[in-house]
Design a protein around this motif. Structure first.
Motif, PDB file in Angstrom:
ATOM      1  N   THR A   1      -6.605  14.521  -8.211  1.00 53.87           N
ATOM      2  CA  THR A   1      -6.903  13.113  -7.978  1.00 53.87           C
ATOM      3  C   THR A   1      -8.131  12.676  -8.772  1.00 53.87           C
ATOM      4  O   THR A   1      -8.936  13.493  -9.229  1.00 53.87           O
ATOM      5  CB  THR A   1      -7.160  12.859  -6.490  1.00 53.87           C
ATOM      6  N   HIS A   2      -8.257  11.369  -8.918  1.00 53.43           N
ATOM      7  CA  HIS A   2      -9.479  10.747  -9.421  1.00 53.43           C
ATOM      8  C   HIS A   2     -10.163  10.116  -8.216  1.00 53.43           C
ATOM      9  O   HIS A   2      -9.674   9.110  -7.677  1.00 53.43           O
ATOM     10  CB  HIS A   2      -9.145   9.684 -10.473  1.00 53.43           C
ATOM     11  N   PRO A   3     -11.267  10.675  -7.748  1.00 54.39           N
ATOM     12  CA  PRO A   3     -11.851  10.277  -6.457  1.00 54.39           C
ATOM     13  C   PRO A   3     -12.115   8.779  -6.309  1.00 54.39           C
ATOM     14  O   PRO A   3     -11.973   8.231  -5.214  1.00 54.39           O
ATOM     15  CB  PRO A   3     -13.165  11.077  -6.408  1.00 54.39           C
ATOM     16  N   MET A   4     -12.468   8.103  -7.395  1.00 48.94           N
ATOM     17  CA  MET A   4     -12.797   6.683  -7.304  1.00 48.94           C
ATOM     18  C   MET A   4     -11.579   5.783  -7.513  1.00 48.94           C
ATOM     19  O   MET A   4     -11.687   4.559  -7.406  1.00 48.94           O
ATOM     20  CB  MET A   4     -13.891   6.333  -8.316  1.00 48.94           C
TER      21      MET A   4
ATOM     22  N   LEU B   1     -11.157   5.633 -12.515  1.00 48.89           N
ATOM     23  CA  LEU B   1     -12.369   4.828 -12.412  1.00 48.89           C
ATOM     24  C   LEU B   1     -13.618   5.702 -12.392  1.00 48.89           C
ATOM     25  O   LEU B   1     -14.735   5.183 -12.470  1.00 48.89           O
ATOM     26  CB  LEU B   1     -12.301   3.968 -11.141  1.00 48.89           C
ATOM     27  N   ASP B   2     -13.433   7.016 -12.313  1.00 46.48           N
ATOM     28  CA  ASP B   2     -14.554   7.956 -12.408  1.00 46.48           C
ATOM     29  C   ASP B   2     -14.916   8.283 -13.849  1.00 46.48           C
ATOM     30  O   ASP B   2     -15.826   9.078 -14.097  1.00 46.48           O
ATOM     31  CB  ASP B   2     -14.232   9.248 -11.654  1.00 46.48           C
ATOM     32  N   GLY B   3     -14.193   7.706 -14.815  1.00 51.94           N
ATOM     33  CA  GLY B   3     -14.487   7.945 -16.224  1.00 51.94           C
ATOM     34  C   GLY B   3     -13.879   9.214 -16.780  1.00 51.94           C
ATOM     35  O   GLY B   3     -14.171   9.594 -17.916  1.00 51.94           O
ATOM     36  N   VAL B   4     -13.010   9.881 -16.015  1.00 51.30           N
ATOM     37  CA  VAL B   4     -12.385  11.129 -16.441  1.00 51.30           C
ATOM     38  C   VAL B   4     -10.980  10.843 -16.958  1.00 51.30           C
ATOM     39  O   VAL B   4     -10.223  10.073 -16.362  1.00 51.30           O
ATOM     40  CB  VAL B   4     -12.325  12.146 -15.284  1.00 51.30           C
ATOM     41  N   VAL B   5     -10.632  11.510 -18.073  1.00 51.82           N
ATOM     42  CA  VAL B   5      -9.304  11.415 -18.665  1.00 51.82           C
ATOM     43  C   VAL B   5      -8.711  12.820 -18.701  1.00 51.82           C
ATOM     44  O   VAL B   5      -9.370  13.761 -19.152  1.00 51.82           O
ATOM     45  CB  VAL B   5      -9.351  10.832 -20.087  1.00 51.82           C
TER      46      VAL B   5
ATOM     47  N   SER C   1       8.784   8.473 -18.084  1.00 49.68           N
ATOM     48  CA  SER C   1       8.834   9.531 -19.089  1.00 49.68           C
ATOM     49  C   SER C   1       9.780   9.122 -20.213  1.00 49.68           C
ATOM     50  O   SER C   1      10.560   8.177 -20.093  1.00 49.68           O
ATOM     51  CB  SER C   1       9.295  10.844 -18.459  1.00 49.68           C
ATOM     52  N   HIS C   2       9.718   9.860 -21.336  1.00 53.68           N
ATOM     53  CA  HIS C   2      10.476   9.484 -22.522  1.00 53.68           C
ATOM     54  C   HIS C   2      11.981   9.468 -22.294  1.00 53.68           C
ATOM     55  O   HIS C   2      12.707   8.725 -22.948  1.00 53.68           O
ATOM     56  CB  HIS C   2      10.137  10.443 -23.670  1.00 53.68           C
ATOM     57  N   ASP C   3      12.460  10.298 -21.343  1.00 48.31           N
ATOM     58  CA  ASP C   3      13.892  10.350 -21.054  1.00 48.31           C
ATOM     59  C   ASP C   3      14.258   9.534 -19.815  1.00 48.31           C
ATOM     60  O   ASP C   3      15.391   9.617 -19.327  1.00 48.31           O
ATOM     61  CB  ASP C   3      14.344  11.798 -20.861  1.00 48.31           C
ATOM     62  N   ASP C   4      13.314   8.753 -19.298  1.00 50.89           N
ATOM     63  CA  ASP C   4      13.526   7.891 -18.127  1.00 50.89           C
ATOM     64  C   ASP C   4      13.869   8.682 -16.873  1.00 50.89           C
ATOM     65  O   ASP C   4      14.415   8.122 -15.905  1.00 50.89           O
ATOM     66  CB  ASP C   4      14.626   6.853 -18.383  1.00 50.89           C
ATOM     67  N   ALA C   5      13.548   9.956 -16.838  1.00 43.27           N
ATOM     68  CA  ALA C   5      13.883  10.782 -15.683  1.00 43.27           C
ATOM     69  C   ALA C   5      12.756  10.839 -14.659  1.00 43.27           C
ATOM     70  O   ALA C   5      13.005  11.075 -13.475  1.00 43.27           O
ATOM     71  CB  ALA C   5      14.229  12.203 -16.130  1.00 43.27           C
ATOM     72  N   LEU C   6      11.521  10.622 -15.103  1.00 45.73           N
ATOM     73  CA  LEU C   6      10.367  10.747 -14.214  1.00 45.73           C
ATOM     74  C   LEU C   6       9.538   9.466 -14.249  1.00 45.73           C
ATOM     75  O   LEU C   6       9.340   8.867 -15.308  1.00 45.73           O
ATOM     76  CB  LEU C   6       9.487  11.931 -14.629  1.00 45.73           C
ATOM     77  N   LEU C   7       9.058   9.082 -13.087  1.00 45.39           N
ATOM     78  CA  LEU C   7       8.176   7.926 -12.955  1.00 45.39           C
ATOM     79  C   LEU C   7       6.831   8.390 -12.420  1.00 45.39           C
ATOM     80  O   LEU C   7       6.763   9.015 -11.352  1.00 45.39           O
ATOM     81  CB  LEU C   7       8.772   6.883 -12.012  1.00 45.39           C
ATOM     82  N   ALA C   8       5.767   8.103 -13.165  1.00 47.87           N
ATOM     83  CA  ALA C   8       4.410   8.426 -12.722  1.00 47.87           C
ATOM     84  C   ALA C   8       3.756   7.170 -12.173  1.00 47.87           C
ATOM     85  O   ALA C   8       3.826   6.102 -12.786  1.00 47.87           O
ATOM     86  CB  ALA C   8       3.590   8.988 -13.878  1.00 47.87           C
ATOM     87  N   VAL C   9       3.109   7.318 -11.019  1.00 50.15           N
ATOM     88  CA  VAL C   9       2.453   6.196 -10.356  1.00 50.15           C
ATOM     89  C   VAL C   9       1.030   6.616  -9.998  1.00 50.15           C
ATOM     90  O   VAL C   9       0.826   7.600  -9.290  1.00 50.15           O
ATOM     91  CB  VAL C   9       3.206   5.766  -9.079  1.00 50.15           C
ATOM     92  N   GLY C  10       0.055   5.873 -10.490  1.00 50.60           N
ATOM     93  CA  GLY C  10      -1.340   6.104 -10.141  1.00 50.60           C
ATOM     94  C   GLY C  10      -1.813   5.032  -9.187  1.00 50.60           C
ATOM     95  O   GLY C  10      -1.570   3.844  -9.400  1.00 50.60           O
ATOM     96  N   CYS C  11      -2.483   5.429  -8.121  1.00 47.42           N
ATOM     97  CA  CYS C  11      -2.878   4.502  -7.066  1.00 47.42           C
ATOM     98  C   CYS C  11      -4.396   4.373  -6.963  1.00 47.42           C
ATOM     99  O   CYS C  11      -5.148   5.216  -7.458  1.00 47.42           O
ATOM    100  CB  CYS C  11      -2.311   4.945  -5.723  1.00 47.42           C
ATOM    101  N   LEU C  12      -4.814   3.310  -6.287  1.00 38.96           N
ATOM    102  CA  LEU C  12      -6.243   3.038  -6.149  1.00 38.96           C
ATOM    103  C   LEU C  12      -6.951   4.032  -5.236  1.00 38.96           C
ATOM    104  O   LEU C  12      -8.182   4.078  -5.227  1.00 38.96           O
ATOM    105  CB  LEU C  12      -6.442   1.614  -5.623  1.00 38.96           C
TER     106      LEU C  12
END
Length: 276
Positions: free
Chosen positions: A41-44, A63-67, A12-23
């Motif tokens: 979640t993104h199912p794929m 990978l499901d094409g959703v944003v 995040s912009h203030d370095d307080a939060l880390l986002a992690v997206g997994c396979l």
């Protein structure tokens, strides 16, 4: 501890939060070591995640094409869009007014409330990478065949053709240059306004990462197992106290001629002609 391999990371912009997206399709937001409530979640599988440059908003592409644009504080989805294909990258504009996503052959642009602004779907190849100019007014989309530049509107306002597949894009903070990392083990640089070009090849593997220094003087190029740093210009660090030899007489000292061949070529026209 994550349940699957991470595919995207973003602070995040203030370095307080880390986002992690997994396979496995999950997105985790960590505050210290404990995860916060996660977005849907993104199912794929998750392809990329990105924080808003000023606000606690998170964009995720799957990978499901959703944003999706997600409010991290309220733990709710603000809006989403989709296209045919998988998401290769999400990229917020430096101003935070909108986020762009490369999905298949389409570039989708959403505002920070998750509403769709523009959709560019006239590409002949899969869009692999995105980059914004520092003022956030122009968006570059890289693909097999070159780079297309967009502003407000559906049609591209500028195109840079390239006979190869692009894997990474980076715009210099000065806004004067932008660079592409390519599948053919090369780096290509363009001046945005004059279209002047530079080309650097000879890498052993394809170029996956690019990063400019804050003063735009240096470009870092990353490929598997190697990092190269290029300078965009040189400036003298100190005054030269040794005068060059006279060009009329040439460089007569044989040892200097062999050890400093560049001086010999400058001072002795015959030497220069020999190496031409």
């Amino acid at each position: 501890q994550l349940d699957d391999h991470p595919a995207g990371l973003s602070w995040s912009h203030d370095d307080a939060l880390l986002a992690v997206g997994c396979l496995d399709g999950t997105v985790s937001v960590f505050d210290g070591t404990e995860p916060r409530p996660a977005p849907p979640t993104h199912p794929m599988g998750v392809a990329d995640v990105g924080w808003h440059p000023h606000l606690p908003l998170l964009a995720t592409g799957g990978l499901d094409g959703v944003v999706r644009v997600w409010d991290a504080e309220q733990a709710q989805v603000l809006g989403e869009a989709s296209a045919k294909g998988w998401c290769a990258q999400v990229a917020w504009s430096p101003t935070g007014r909108e986020v762009a996503a490369a999905v298949g052959r389409t570039v989708v642009r959403l505002d920070n409330a998750g509403a769709e602004l523009w959709r560019h779907d006239d590409h002949d190849a899969t869009v692999a990478c995105l980059a914004w100019t520092p003022d956030g007014r122009s968006l570059a989309a890289g693909m097999n065949g070159g780079v297309r530049w967009y502003q407000d509107g559906v049609e591209a306002w500028k195109s840079f053709d390239y006979a190869g597949a692009l894997l990474a894009l980076a715009v210099a903070p000065s806004g004067r240059w932008f660079a592409s990392g390519n599948h053919d083990n090369s780096v290509h640089c363009w001046r945005l306004w004059t279209e002047e070009e530079l080309f650097m090849s000879g890498y052993e593997q394809k170029i996956l990462h690019l990063a400019w220094s804050r003063d735009s003087r240096y470009l870092a190029v990353g490929n598997p197992g190697e990092v190269t740093v290029w300078a965009t210009g040189l400036s003298p660090g100190a005054k030269c106290l040794v005068p060059p030899p006279e060009k009329h007489a040439g460089l007569s000292d044989a040892e200097l001629r062999y050890r400093h061949r560049y001086v010999d070529m400058w001072a002795t026209p015959e030497t220069l002609r020999t190496f031409q």
